[in-house]
Design a protein around this motif. Structure first.
Motif, PDB file in Angstrom:
ATOM      1  N   LEU A   8     -31.056 -73.648 -31.656  1.00  0.00           N
ATOM      2  CA  LEU A   8     -31.409 -72.235 -31.770  1.00  0.00           C
ATOM      3  C   LEU A   8     -32.592 -72.058 -32.719  1.00  0.00           C
ATOM      4  N   LEU A   9     -33.451 -71.101 -32.424  1.00  0.00           N
ATOM      5  CA  LEU A   9     -34.471 -70.716 -33.383  1.00  0.00           C
ATOM      6  C   LEU A   9     -33.841 -69.867 -34.475  1.00  0.00           C
ATOM      7  N   ALA A  10     -34.291 -70.061 -35.724  1.00  0.00           N
ATOM      8  CA  ALA A  10     -33.805 -69.286 -36.869  1.00  0.00           C
ATOM      9  C   ALA A  10     -34.957 -68.459 -37.418  1.00  0.00           C
ATOM     10  N   ILE A  11     -34.842 -67.136 -37.295  1.00  0.00           N
ATOM     11  CA  ILE A  11     -35.903 -66.217 -37.708  1.00  0.00           C
ATOM     12  C   ILE A  11     -35.328 -65.219 -38.711  1.00  0.00           C
ATOM     13  N   PRO A  12     -35.593 -65.397 -40.016  1.00  0.00           N
ATOM     14  CA  PRO A  12     -35.117 -64.437 -41.014  1.00  0.00           C
ATOM     15  C   PRO A  12     -35.691 -63.040 -40.762  1.00  0.00           C
ATOM     16  N   THR A  40     -31.913 -67.606 -29.964  1.00  0.00           N
ATOM     17  CA  THR A  40     -32.572 -67.160 -31.193  1.00  0.00           C
ATOM     18  C   THR A  40     -31.592 -66.369 -32.060  1.00  0.00           C
ATOM     19  N   VAL A  41     -31.650 -66.632 -33.374  1.00  0.00           N
ATOM     20  CA  VAL A  41     -30.818 -65.919 -34.338  1.00  0.00           C
ATOM     21  C   VAL A  41     -31.735 -65.232 -35.351  1.00  0.00           C
ATOM     22  N   TYR A  42     -31.555 -63.926 -35.505  1.00  0.00           N
ATOM     23  CA  TYR A  42     -32.307 -63.136 -36.477  1.00  0.00           C
ATOM     24  C   TYR A  42     -31.354 -62.765 -37.609  1.00  0.00           C
ATOM     25  N   SER A  43     -31.472 -63.459 -38.730  1.00  0.00           N
ATOM     26  CA  SER A  43     -30.510 -63.297 -39.813  1.00  0.00           C
ATOM     27  C   SER A  43     -31.110 -62.517 -40.973  1.00  0.00           C
TER      28      SER A  43
END
Length: 410
Positions: free
Chosen positions: A128-132, A79-82
């Protein structure tokens, strides 16, 4: 969150400040109602990382971003929290920001690309999950267009001062009880959810209000209208705290419902401080949010300097209760530019978290191995050992209909 921030046109990146050990506030247990016994459940393990404005060189360069996502995937992150909301500015083309007159420029990549769309695409290609991540929440710098154009949106202390100073620098606080502020934040969030193929949306410890704030005319008038008396002079009066915390909970409930109406399977993610600090210092009653079912995953920022204090926090009953209801993780500091964290301590924290049924998320990307006391290859090898097997998180959010990039009149 240990915050990075942008200032002015061109977005100068401020260096992060040393970590502050939040004080333990007495009396936190008194606001915790007794939990209902819940059977233990199993969830997909969170292995996340926050991508901050300190990682802007990577965010703006599509090739570097592709390499970064591939590296994370190879090491079995999921998971990526951008960051998408920082210092009163958004990091994507935004009709909402243009409408409100808060941003006289558009953040783009080096080749003119939409950085958020680019990150989502590269993340998904690597599984990967992309979660702003709406990092700044209700905060905004005093000289931002947001605060200067909307002074009536700000709240204040009883003495009339309206800024606070922390790792984010000096900031004003938008009034979370003001309907115009609530609509503005909701519009930004729905803009991201609607226009981008994201897997979730995240709010952190800044989607809150410092306990000493709330003495603006709007909030005081609303409190007197509902209770028949003026707000107490003591900002920590229990009833006054509960009233403000409940108002914040009501807003988060409406925001959750609005997001789910647009994309029912999207992850509504929250990354607060430990509960005692969250509630007693920032009126953020995240345990109630979890119990009411408006949070889909919880990442508690446990940025403690040693394994003992870290273990004490992740063993708290509210964290153990949450992990039985939803995917729950411990936020782990992997270093700051002026305060690196040794890999041995990071490994100990990962082991402690996982032994208690928790996932992990790291603050922040650059400090995983580039800004670190050990060589990058050694750090990467250590993560590989810790995450030997993949922990795939299922993508549940349906892709929105393709939408052209908005034409903005800057």
């Amino acid at each position: 969150m240990l915050t990075t921030y942008l200032t002015g046109l061109g977005g100068a990146i401020a260096q992060q400040v040393p970590i502050t050990n939040f004080p333990e506030v007495p009396g936190a247990d008194s606001v915790l109602p007794a939990p209902t016994p819940i059977p233990t459940r199993s969830f997909q393990e969170i292995r996340g990382v926050w991508v901050t404005t300190n990682d802007m060189d990577i965010l703006r360069d599509s090739f570097q971003l592709q390499q970064a996502m591939a590296q994370l995937s190879a090491l079995n992150f999921n998971t990526v929290y951008s960051v998408v909301w920082n210092s009163g500015y958004v990091l994507y083309p935004s009709p909402v920001a243009q409408r409100e007159g808060i941003q006289p420029f558009v953040w783009r990549g080096v080749d003119g690309q939409d950085m958020l769309a680019d990150l989502v695409n590269h993340a998904h290609r690597q599984g990967l999950l992309a979660i702003p991540w709406f990092e700044f929440g209700f905060m905004a710098p005093p000289l931002s267009e947001l605060t200067m154009n909307h002074p009536n949106w700000l709240t204040q202390r009883q003495n009339g001062t309206n800024t606070s100073v922390s790792g984010a620098g000096e900031v004003n606080w938008l009034n979370p009880f003001n309907p115009e502020v609530q609509q503005f934040i909701t519009d930004l969030v729905l803009e991201v959810v609607t226009r981008y193929n994201v897997d979730g949306i995240q709010f952190d410890d800044h989607t809150s209000l410092p306990v000493e704030f709330g003495y603006d005319s709007y909030t005081m008038g609303l409190y007197e209208q509902e209770t028949g008396q003026p707000p107490p002079a003591n900002a920590r009066d229990a009833a006054w705290m509960r009233w403000r915390a409940d108002k914040l909970t009501a807003f988060m409930t409406r925001l959750h419902d609005a997001v789910k109406a647009r994309k029912p399977n999207i992850i509504f993610s929250v990354s607060p401080n430990p509960y005692d600090t969250a509630y007693n210092s920032y009126l953020q009653d995240w345990l109630t949010w979890v119990r009411q079912g408006i949070v889909d995953e919880l990442l508690v920022q446990v940025y403690r300097p040693d394994i003992g204090s870290f273990t004490d926090q992740i063993s708290r009953p509210e964290i153990q209760e949450a992990r039985q209801l939803i995917p729950t993780a411990a936020g782990i500091l992997t270093g700051l530019r002026n305060q690196p964290v040794p890999m041995r301590l990071i490994q100990s924290k990962i082991q402690a978290a996982r032994s208690r049924g928790l996932g992990v998320a790291f603050f922040f990307y650059e400090s995983l191995w580039d800004e670190a006391p050990e060589p990058p290859a050694e750090r990467q090898s250590s993560f590989q050992v810790m995450f030997r097997a993949p922990a795939v998180r299922t993508r549940l959010a349906a892709a929105p209909a393709p939408m052209p990039e908005p034409t903005l009149d800057w």
